[in-house]
Design a protein around this motif. Structure first.
Motif, PDB file in Angstrom:
ATOM      1  N   TRP A  21       5.407 -33.617  10.384  1.00 20.42           N
ATOM      2  CA  TRP A  21       4.660 -32.793  11.341  1.00 20.42           C
ATOM      3  C   TRP A  21       3.278 -32.524  10.776  1.00 20.42           C
ATOM      4  O   TRP A  21       3.150 -32.138   9.616  1.00 20.42           O
ATOM      5  N   ASP A  22       2.246 -32.779  11.597  1.00 23.21           N
ATOM      6  CA  ASP A  22       0.874 -32.630  11.135  1.00 23.21           C
ATOM      7  C   ASP A  22      -0.021 -32.344  12.341  1.00 23.21           C
ATOM      8  O   ASP A  22      -0.213 -33.211  13.196  1.00 23.21           O
ATOM      9  N   ILE A  23      -0.548 -31.131  12.411  1.00 20.97           N
ATOM     10  CA  ILE A  23      -1.465 -30.781  13.497  1.00 20.97           C
ATOM     11  C   ILE A  23      -2.637 -31.757  13.537  1.00 20.97           C
ATOM     12  O   ILE A  23      -3.135 -32.139  14.601  1.00 20.97           O
ATOM     13  N   GLY A  24      -3.074 -32.184  12.360  1.00 19.43           N
ATOM     14  CA  GLY A  24      -4.203 -33.103  12.290  1.00 19.43           C
ATOM     15  C   GLY A  24      -3.958 -34.434  12.968  1.00 19.43           C
ATOM     16  O   GLY A  24      -4.919 -35.106  13.385  1.00 19.43           O
ATOM     17  N   ALA A  25      -2.704 -34.835  13.109  1.00 20.79           N
ATOM     18  CA  ALA A  25      -2.412 -36.111  13.765  1.00 20.79           C
ATOM     19  C   ALA A  25      -2.868 -36.097  15.221  1.00 20.79           C
ATOM     20  O   ALA A  25      -3.286 -37.133  15.757  1.00 20.79           O
ATOM     21  N   ASP A  75     -11.564 -26.213  25.118  1.00 26.79           N
ATOM     22  CA  ASP A  75     -10.925 -27.434  25.619  1.00 26.79           C
ATOM     23  C   ASP A  75     -10.003 -28.046  24.570  1.00 26.79           C
ATOM     24  O   ASP A  75      -8.913 -28.536  24.902  1.00 26.79           O
ATOM     25  N   LEU A  76     -10.424 -28.009  23.327  1.00 23.50           N
ATOM     26  CA  LEU A  76      -9.590 -28.550  22.258  1.00 23.50           C
ATOM     27  C   LEU A  76      -8.351 -27.688  22.023  1.00 23.50           C
ATOM     28  O   LEU A  76      -7.248 -28.206  21.797  1.00 23.50           O
ATOM     29  N   ILE A  77      -8.526 -26.394  22.085  1.00 28.14           N
ATOM     30  CA  ILE A  77      -7.381 -25.487  21.939  1.00 28.14           C
ATOM     31  C   ILE A  77      -6.391 -25.702  23.078  1.00 28.14           C
ATOM     32  O   ILE A  77      -5.172 -25.743  22.864  1.00 28.14           O
ATOM     33  N   ALA A  78      -6.907 -25.878  24.282  1.00 28.15           N
ATOM     34  CA  ALA A  78      -6.043 -26.050  25.455  1.00 28.15           C
ATOM     35  C   ALA A  78      -5.197 -27.309  25.372  1.00 28.15           C
ATOM     36  O   ALA A  78      -4.131 -27.392  25.992  1.00 28.15           O
ATOM     37  N   ALA A  79      -5.647 -28.295  24.601  1.00 21.93           N
ATOM     38  CA  ALA A  79      -4.886 -29.544  24.473  1.00 21.93           C
ATOM     39  C   ALA A  79      -3.642 -29.378  23.624  1.00 21.93           C
ATOM     40  O   ALA A  79      -2.736 -30.230  23.675  1.00 21.93           O
ATOM     41  N   TYR A  80      -3.551 -28.293  22.863  1.00 24.06           N
ATOM     42  CA  TYR A  80      -2.491 -28.188  21.863  1.00 24.06           C
ATOM     43  C   TYR A  80      -1.094 -28.221  22.474  1.00 24.06           C
ATOM     44  O   TYR A  80      -0.240 -29.013  22.033  1.00 24.06           O
ATOM     45  N   ALA A  81      -0.848 -27.395  23.449  1.00 26.89           N
ATOM     46  CA  ALA A  81       0.509 -27.315  23.987  1.00 26.89           C
ATOM     47  C   ALA A  81       0.923 -28.570  24.749  1.00 26.89           C
ATOM     48  O   ALA A  81       1.990 -29.136  24.473  1.00 26.89           O
ATOM     49  N   PRO A  82       0.129 -29.062  25.711  1.00 23.24           N
ATOM     50  CA  PRO A  82       0.598 -30.228  26.461  1.00 23.24           C
ATOM     51  C   PRO A  82       0.700 -31.494  25.613  1.00 23.24           C
ATOM     52  O   PRO A  82       1.484 -32.395  25.951  1.00 23.24           O
ATOM     53  N   ARG A  83      -0.045 -31.552  24.501  1.00 21.11           N
ATOM     54  CA  ARG A  83      -0.008 -32.747  23.656  1.00 21.11           C
ATOM     55  C   ARG A  83       0.676 -32.485  22.316  1.00 21.11           C
ATOM     56  O   ARG A  83       0.514 -33.240  21.354  1.00 21.11           O
ATOM     57  N   TRP A  84       1.500 -31.443  22.279  1.00 18.67           N
ATOM     58  CA  TRP A  84       2.106 -31.043  21.015  1.00 18.67           C
ATOM     59  C   TRP A  84       2.944 -32.158  20.388  1.00 18.67           C
ATOM     60  O   TRP A  84       2.991 -32.302  19.148  1.00 18.67           O
ATOM     61  N   LEU A  85       3.593 -32.970  21.186  1.00 17.21           N
ATOM     62  CA  LEU A  85       4.429 -34.034  20.623  1.00 17.21           C
ATOM     63  C   LEU A  85       3.629 -34.981  19.734  1.00 17.21           C
ATOM     64  O   LEU A  85       4.204 -35.646  18.864  1.00 17.21           O
ATOM     65  N   GLU A  86       2.321 -35.031  19.924  1.00 18.21           N
ATOM     66  CA  GLU A  86       1.489 -35.902  19.097  1.00 18.21           C
ATOM     67  C   GLU A  86       1.271 -35.350  17.694  1.00 18.21           C
ATOM     68  O   GLU A  86       0.675 -36.031  16.846  1.00 18.21           O
ATOM     69  N   THR A  87       1.774 -34.149  17.426  1.00 18.77           N
ATOM     70  CA  THR A  87       1.750 -33.624  16.063  1.00 18.77           C
ATOM     71  C   THR A  87       2.954 -34.114  15.248  1.00 18.77           C
ATOM     72  O   THR A  87       2.984 -33.929  14.022  1.00 18.77           O
ATOM     73  N   GLU A 118       9.527 -23.549  23.283  1.00 14.51           N
ATOM     74  CA  GLU A 118       8.965 -24.463  24.293  1.00 14.51           C
ATOM     75  C   GLU A 118       8.710 -25.846  23.707  1.00 14.51           C
ATOM     76  O   GLU A 118       8.883 -26.861  24.393  1.00 14.51           O
ATOM     77  N   PHE A 119       8.330 -25.908  22.433  1.00  9.57           N
ATOM     78  CA  PHE A 119       8.075 -27.211  21.828  1.00  9.57           C
ATOM     79  C   PHE A 119       9.390 -27.916  21.497  1.00  9.57           C
ATOM     80  O   PHE A 119       9.467 -29.147  21.566  1.00  9.57           O
ATOM     81  N   TRP A 120      10.409 -27.159  21.155  1.00 11.04           N
ATOM     82  CA  TRP A 120      11.731 -27.760  20.951  1.00 11.04           C
ATOM     83  C   TRP A 120      12.225 -28.403  22.248  1.00 11.04           C
ATOM     84  O   TRP A 120      12.785 -29.509  22.227  1.00 11.04           O
ATOM     85  N   ALA A 121      11.999 -27.737  23.362  1.00 13.63           N
ATOM     86  CA  ALA A 121      12.419 -28.293  24.654  1.00 13.63           C
ATOM     87  C   ALA A 121      11.717 -29.616  24.942  1.00 13.63           C
ATOM     88  O   ALA A 121      12.296 -30.521  25.562  1.00 13.63           O
ATOM     89  N   MET A 122      10.470 -29.761  24.475  1.00 13.94           N
ATOM     90  CA  MET A 122       9.748 -31.018  24.620  1.00 13.94           C
ATOM     91  C   MET A 122      10.266 -32.081  23.649  1.00 13.94           C
ATOM     92  O   MET A 122      10.402 -33.261  24.003  1.00 13.94           O
ATOM     93  N   PHE A 123      10.541 -31.644  22.431  1.00 14.87           N
ATOM     94  CA  PHE A 123      10.839 -32.571  21.345  1.00 14.87           C
ATOM     95  C   PHE A 123      12.268 -33.086  21.362  1.00 14.87           C
ATOM     96  O   PHE A 123      12.511 -34.284  21.124  1.00 14.87           O
ATOM     97  N   ARG A 124      13.221 -32.208  21.656  1.00 16.79           N
ATOM     98  CA  ARG A 124      14.635 -32.586  21.517  1.00 16.79           C
ATOM     99  C   ARG A 124      14.996 -33.859  22.297  1.00 16.79           C
ATOM    100  O   ARG A 124      15.707 -34.731  21.743  1.00 16.79           O
ATOM    101  N   PRO A 125      14.522 -34.054  23.539  1.00 13.72           N
ATOM    102  CA  PRO A 125      14.902 -35.281  24.242  1.00 13.72           C
ATOM    103  C   PRO A 125      14.348 -36.556  23.608  1.00 13.72           C
ATOM    104  O   PRO A 125      14.849 -37.654  23.891  1.00 13.72           O
ATOM    105  N   THR A 126      13.342 -36.426  22.747  1.00 11.22           N
ATOM    106  CA  THR A 126      12.756 -37.604  22.095  1.00 11.22           C
ATOM    107  C   THR A 126      13.461 -37.942  20.790  1.00 11.22           C
ATOM    108  O   THR A 126      13.093 -38.936  20.142  1.00 11.22           O
ATOM    109  N   ALA A 127      14.442 -37.144  20.379  1.00 10.85           N
ATOM    110  CA  ALA A 127      15.022 -37.235  19.040  1.00 10.85           C
ATOM    111  C   ALA A 127      16.540 -37.375  19.113  1.00 10.85           C
ATOM    112  O   ALA A 127      17.281 -36.415  18.901  1.00 10.85           O
ATOM    113  N   PRO A 128      17.043 -38.567  19.403  1.00  9.47           N
ATOM    114  CA  PRO A 128      18.491 -38.744  19.554  1.00  9.47           C
ATOM    115  C   PRO A 128      19.286 -38.511  18.283  1.00  9.47           C
ATOM    116  O   PRO A 128      20.513 -38.368  18.351  1.00  9.47           O
ATOM    117  N   ILE A 129      18.608 -38.441  17.118  1.00  8.99           N
ATOM    118  CA  ILE A 129      19.332 -38.137  15.889  1.00  8.99           C
ATOM    119  C   ILE A 129      20.134 -36.850  16.028  1.00  8.99           C
ATOM    120  O   ILE A 129      21.211 -36.699  15.438  1.00  8.99           O
TER     121      ILE A 129
END
Length: 205
Positions: A21-25, A75-87, A118-129
């Motif tokens: 996990w890396d916000i910078g990513a 604008d950059l701050i607003a991108a954080y939540a909708p694009r959180w999976l990119e971290t 809210e981020f777990w709800a986004m992430f969990r479906p992408t992580a079948p492990i």
């Protein structure tokens, strides 16, 4: 430390143990200027700011507050939540293979993670492990946070484990120490090879 025969389950952290996990990513894509990006990641969208979400605060509130403090960066701050999976930078090398081997041997698998609801709800479906895991305690959902004792106490109850039965694997030593105090023998995670060595020593692999 509990004797090897007492440990029946492995309890994983998620960030920096199972997944990088890396916000910078995310912001490498959005802020091409390295000096602006470095300032932004150290003064605006920082890990400490993010950890509010792991404690249960919704991003709608935190983003509004932060944008008011740094209107030029709104604008950059607003991108954080909708694009959180990119971290999320992908699986930590070697650990998913260990999880699969533990599962194949019938070792019970759980997780305790500091993670926004809210981020777990986004992430969990992408992580079948996590289909291999019997239960996962998410800090933002429970509004409890490692290394504070209540989250470990809840996990013992939820997982149906007695003290000493769950080996807790976390990359932050303060979380490992707190878990040990609450009944979880601990492994301070540094890499998959060292974890594998510990699991072999415990008779789990």
């Amino acid at each position: 430390m509990a004797p090897a025969s007492a440990i029946k389950a492995v309890v994983f952290d998620v960030g920096h143990v199972l997944y990088g996990w890396d916000i910078g990513a995310l912001y490498e894509k959005l802020i091409p200027d390295p000096s602006h990006r470095a300032w932004f990641l150290s003064h605006v969208v920082t890990p400490d700011w993010h950890f509010q979400h792991d404690r249960g605060r919704p991003s709608a509130e935190t983003i509004s507050e932060l944008s008011a403090q740094f209107p030029a960066e709104a604008d950059l701050i607003a991108a954080y939540a909708p694009r959180w999976l990119e971290t999320i930078t992908g699986p930590v090398p070697g650990v998913h293979e260990i999880v699969a081997e533990l599962d194949a041997r019938g070792v019970r698998l759980f997780a305790i993670t500091n993670f926004a609801h809210e981020f777990w709800a986004m992430f969990r479906p992408t992580a079948p492990i996590f289909d291999r895991f019997q239960d996962i305690v998410v800090s933002g959902t429970e509004q409890m946070f490692k290394p504070e004792p209540p989250i470990y106490q809840l996990a013992l109850r939820r997982f149906g484990l007695a003290p000493g039965e769950g080996l807790f694997v976390d990359d932050r030593i303060e979380n490992v120490r707190a878990g040990r105090e609450q009944g979880f023998p601990g492994h301070h995670f540094t890499n998959a090879a060292a974890l594998r060595t510990r699991l072999v020593a415990e008779g789990l692999l």
